[in-house]
Structure formats: C-alpha cells, structure tokens
Design an enzyme around this catalytic site. Structure first.
Site, mmCIF file in Angstrom:
data_model
loop_
_atom_site.group_PDB
_atom_site.id
_atom_site.type_symbol
_atom_site.label_atom_id
_atom_site.label_comp_id
_atom_site.label_asym_id
_atom_site.label_seq_id
_atom_site.Cartn_x
_atom_site.Cartn_y
_atom_site.Cartn_z
ATOM 1 C CG HIS A 19 37.336 12.660 52.682
ATOM 2 N ND1 HIS A 19 36.527 12.336 51.622
ATOM 3 C CD2 HIS A 19 37.949 13.820 52.343
ATOM 4 C CE1 HIS A 19 36.614 13.273 50.690
ATOM 5 N NE2 HIS A 19 37.491 14.174 51.099
ATOM 6 C CG HIS A 22 39.410 10.971 48.968
ATOM 7 N ND1 HIS A 22 39.816 11.488 50.169
ATOM 8 C CD2 HIS A 22 39.585 11.952 48.046
ATOM 9 C CE1 HIS A 22 40.221 12.741 49.988
ATOM 10 N NE2 HIS A 22 40.090 13.045 48.707
ATOM 11 C CB CYS A 130 39.926 24.837 41.851
ATOM 12 S SG CYS A 130 38.382 25.284 42.612
ATOM 13 C CB CYS A 145 36.982 29.765 45.035
ATOM 14 S SG CYS A 145 36.594 28.049 44.606
ATOM 15 C CG HIS A 148 38.110 25.205 47.457
ATOM 16 N ND1 HIS A 148 38.095 25.058 46.087
ATOM 17 C CD2 HIS A 148 38.402 23.985 47.967
ATOM 18 C CE1 HIS A 148 38.403 23.817 45.774
ATOM 19 N NE2 HIS A 148 38.588 23.140 46.893
ATOM 20 C CE LYS A 299 31.838 20.878 49.450
ATOM 21 N NZ LYS A 299 32.287 22.040 48.754
ATOM 22 C CE LYS A 302 41.979 18.957 56.213
ATOM 23 N NZ LYS A 302 43.125 19.424 55.484
#
Ligand code: MSP
Length: 522
Positions: A19, A22, A130, A145, A148, A299, A302
């Site tokens: 994406h 990256h 992670c 977490c 996530h 952010k 998905k």
C-alpha cells in the site's frame, strides 16, 4: 566523493499487497540512494520482504494455500509495485531465500555459543500483528494491543531467550556518544526510556505454535523468532557468513542507514544493536525513522477500507510515469513527521510545483530563446558565477546536500522548489520580453542563459525525485543525460543552437489540463 553508501529499507510483510505506506518508505529510500549515486559510484540499496511468522501462516491457512504460495503471490505484487514506481534497488531479498535461511541458523548458533541465548520457560502475551510479546502494562484498558487493537494471545512455552539486558548499558552508551545513530534525534529519549526497562527477550517459538519459520539447528522443537530472522537480512543479503564473509559484505558493512518506520525503531535500535554486538559486528551509522502516512487524515486500515495501492493513484490520474507520485510522497512529511495523502492535495501540489513552477519556467524560457535567438545560446550570454542566480544555485546545491545528510528529504525538495520560485521571480523582475522590445539583446540573452542554466541545476537536483522529468529537462536543453553532481558547476550549460520550436514540449502536464484530459481520452 564518498567511499560507499549502503542503504537498507525495512522488509515488508507479505501477508497482503503493498500500500502507499510501504511505498512511502521505498520512495524515500530510493530518493536517498539516487542522490547518493550522484555523489559516489558505490551506492547500494537493499530492500526485501519478510516472509515468515504466524501472521503469514494464519493468512495462508485462511486462504487454503501454503505459506510459500501466499509469499510468492504477494512478493510479485511488491516487485511489480516497485518496478512501476521506478524504485532502483540493487537487491531485493526474501527471507525464504535459501542463503538467508542458512546464515540465520548460523547467527542463532553463534549467539547461543557466545552464551547470549539460553532456554527458559515462559508465559507471555503475544501479538501476531506486531510479531512480538507485549508487556501487560503497554496494553489498552481493555487489554488490547495498542497498535492492532486486538487481544494478544496467552502463550506458555519453553523458548530460547536472548540476553538483551546484558547489552543495555552498551547500547545506551552508543546512542549517547553517536548523535547521528538515531535520526531524527527527537526519537532518542523514547529509545533511552525503553532501554531502561528492557528485559531478556524470547527468540524462538515452539514448532507446535509456529511452523512457518527457520528452525533452530540441533533442536527440531523450535522456530527462530521472526524478528531475528528479519533483522538479519541486512547482513545475510550481502554475503555475511560466520566463517567466511564475502568481499561484498566486507565492502558494504556497516550500513550507512537503515530506513524504517517509527513503529519499528525499538527493534532496530535495541534488538538489532544487541544482536550485532553479540556477533562482534559494528552497528549501522544511522537508523532513520520516518513518520507514517495517513489517508485523508485517517490511519490506513483494512477495516476502514481506505488502504490505497500505489498503482491505484497512478491509474486514477492516468499517469504513465511515477514522477508526480514519487515527488508528492517524498515531500509529504518533514523528516520523521507523519504525512497525509489526499487526491485533492496531490493534484494541487504537483500542478503547482511540477507543472506551473518548474515546467512552465522551462517552457517559457525556451520559447523566448527560439523567438529572440532562433534557439541559440551565444557566448556573450554566458554569465559568471558571481551573478545573483549563480550564487543562489550554488547555495541551493549546498543546502540540498546538507538536507540529505540529515535525511531531510522533504526539506531538500522544498529547497529546490524555492529555488525555482526565485528564478521565476527573477524572470518577472528582469522581464526579458521588455529587454527584447528595447533591443537590449545581450542583456535579454544573459537573462535567458541564467534561467536555462538554473534549469539544468534544477534537473540534476530534482532527479532523485522525478527521474523522467529530470531527463526530459536535460533533453530539451540538449544536454547529455548525466546526473552526477560533478556537473553542478555554473557555466557548463551547452552553447550554440540547443532547440527549435517543435522540440519544446511541456515536461509535466497539469493533471486537470486540456492536454492531460485529451491524453486521458486518447
Ligand atoms: N516486517 C517488518 C519489518 C522488518 S525490518 C527487518 C514490518 N513490516 S511491515 O510491512 O509492517 O512494514 C514495513 C515498513 O513499512 C515499516 O518500516 C513500516 O513502518 C512501514 N509502513 C507501514 N505502514 C506505513 C504507513 N502507513 N506509513 C508509512 N510507513 C508505513 O514492520
């Protein structure tokens, strides 16, 4: 001339397609390496993919394919994306490469033999996102977490542990005595604080819980922890071997910079430093932690459905070349800060900087050169390096180098665009069309010379961001295509007839221009 420059990027997880987050990192890295290649013949860029671990194993399981099939499928997507964005890496490593797997086993064994790895029974909370054990005090109030927002899995296992705590002082000392080690330096305190509380870490998982990974030599019940596997890529790729490191390794290591995202700085500055210390290898010169890219200020995730592939942007704007996207991304955030992508902002920025500011400047000036001088640069037009624009050009070059030395990639592009702004102002102020009208032809020619010589500087300076536009500019100036900084000497612009009417073309079409629309229709 610098001796060598070895740059590495983070290696991406291949449980999905690439994406623009990256892409941001790979573009930044590519811009840095292209800049370094302008200064040295020995600049080397490594990128790659991180293919082991529980996440890949799970995703493959859900899709009903083998982990290797999933890796192969997604690896090609990364490869394709980097090709489309013209990421000019020298090497791309996959952690499933045989050579990498062989040397990771050696590394693990060597650290074990050094007494830095021991077996220990352990109970902990593992976040697959992670790929790490979390400290209960780092969880959200609901026990999730914080990155996530998922409940970590409770794991009780007998694992191998790495004596990270042994290296605490040594790492802190290295950070304090090497101000260039962590860039930007605003991250230093965060790392020193994390170091304070650092404990030994688990560096293997049982085969029963993680099958998809590199096994521990001599213990077929354990899989090597994915971060040890992943971090080692920086040395295995270039031929590290405990017994017999390659010539390439000896030449390139230590890396000049590890380019990574701010979320994985702990793994690089603490875990990786300790591993290298245990192996008796020097640490990289710099860890440069860039910020994160959001989409329309949110952010990317998905669940929000706002994950954008770089190809989508090029396609939406019908861009044949990646220059505009590269330029926008590389300038999206000041060094280490977060940045944002939005279609509107993308269009506005590239139109303003690439089409209006830089493109029009070249176009107008070449047209005047044709109109007043039949496209010829005469010897009497040549200005010396004391002229206002020459001094500005030299200062711009120095500032750009300085910014790159501090990994200030957006700051460097802002400097180049400000220079183009100043040259545009110079044209307005000196009004070469009025000089021509008054028949002050030498003065008029001198102005055009200054602008075109400035354009040659701009082409070379902007090359790392916009390789195709830079080539087009040099082509229209009838220059040879050579972006080395050795050419950044005022007065080197080609003389004589350099152009004619139908050779002059816009180097970048405004994204909403008639030209661009026509092209889209076509
Ligand atoms: N596999 C590990 C890295 C191992 S390096 C030895 C990993 N992979 S990742 O695919 O999750 O992320 C790869 C890189 O992309 C990281 O440097 C990460 O910070 C970066 N980014 C992922 N999403 C990003 C944004 N939205 N914005 C900017 N960079 C982001 O972590």
């Amino acid at each position: 001339m610098q001796e060598k420059f070895y740059l590495t990027t983070a290696i991406d997880y291949v449980n999905g397609a690439p994406h623009i987050g990256h892409a941001y990192e790979k573009i930044l890295s590519d811009v840095i390496i292209r800049h370094k290649r302008q200064l040295t013949d020995n600049a080397y860029m490594l990128t790659g993919t991180d293919e082991h671990g529980i996440k890949i194993q799970k995703t493959a399981g859900e899709k009903g394919i083998t982990p290797k099939e999933l890796c192969d499928e997604n690896f090609s997507k990364f490869e394709e994306a980097w090709k489309e964005l013209e990421i000019s890496y020298d090497q791309i490593i996959r952690t499933t490469d045989e050579q990498h797997k062989r040397v990771v086993k050696q590394i693990f064994k060597k650290i074990y033999e050094n007494g830095d790895i021991y077996k220990h029974s352990y109970k902990g909370l593992y976040c697959a996102g992670c790929e790490t054990f979390l400290n209960p005090k780092d969880l959200t109030e609901d026990g999730l977490c914080p990155v996530h927002m998922k409940k970590p899995e409770e794991v009780t296992e007998e694992n191998y542990f790495f004596r990270l705590s042994k290296y605490k002082e040594k790492i802190a000392n290295h950070i304090k005595t090497h101000p260039e080690f962590i860039q930007p330096s605003i991250r230093v305190n965060e790392i020193l604080n994390q170091l304070e509380n650092i404990e030994d870490i688990s560096v293997s998982r049982t085969k029963a819980s993680v099958q998809w990974g590199i096994g521990v030599d001599g213990d077929d019940t354990q899989t090597i922890y994915v971060w040890i596997d992943a971090l080692s890529n920086y040395i295995t790729a270039i031929g590290y071997d405990i017994e017999n490191p390659s010539e390439k390794f000896n030449k390139l290591w230590p890396a000049n910079v590890h380019v990574i995202g701010k979320d994985i700085i702990k793994f690089h500055s603490i875990y990786w430093s300790a591993i290298l210390m245990s192996l008796g290898l020097p640490l990289a010169n710099t860890i440069f932690a860039h910020g994160w890219i959001t989409i329309d200020q949110s952010k990317m995730s998905k669940s929000l459905g706002n994950v954008i592939a770089p190809h989508t942007v090029l396609e939406a704007f019908n861009l044949e070349k990646p220059d505009a996207f590269r330029y926008y991304m590389a300038s999206a955030a000041l060094s280490g800060k977060d940045g944002n992508y939005s279609d509107e902002d993308f269009k506005e920025k590239v139109n303003a900087d690439l089409a209006n500011n830089i493109g029009n400047l070249l176009n107008r000036t070449l047209n005047m050169l044709v109109k007043y001088f039949e496209g010829e640069i005469k010897p009497e037009f040549v200005s010396n390096n004391n002229s206002k624009i020459a001094i500005l050009a030299e200062n711009t070059k120095k500032q750009v180098i300085e910014h790159f030395n501090h990994y200030e990639i957006a700051e460097a592009s802002n400097t180049i665009v400000s220079f183009a702004d100043a040259v545009n102002k110079y044209v307005t102020e000196t009004a070469p069309w009025s000089l021509a009208k008054e028949e002050k032809m030498i003065e008029c020619g001198q102005v055009l010379y200054n602008v075109l010589e400035a354009m040659r500087y701009i082409a070379i300076l902007i090359h790392p961001y916009c390789p195709n536009i830079a080539t087009d500019i040099l082509t229209q100036l009838d220059e040879k295509i050579d972006f080395k900084y050795d050419n950044l000497v005022w007065g080197k612009l080609k003389q004589g007839k350099i152009t004619e009417k139908d050779k002059i073309k816009p180097v970048f079409l405004r994204l909403d221009s008639e030209f661009a629309t026509d092209k889209k229709k076509a």
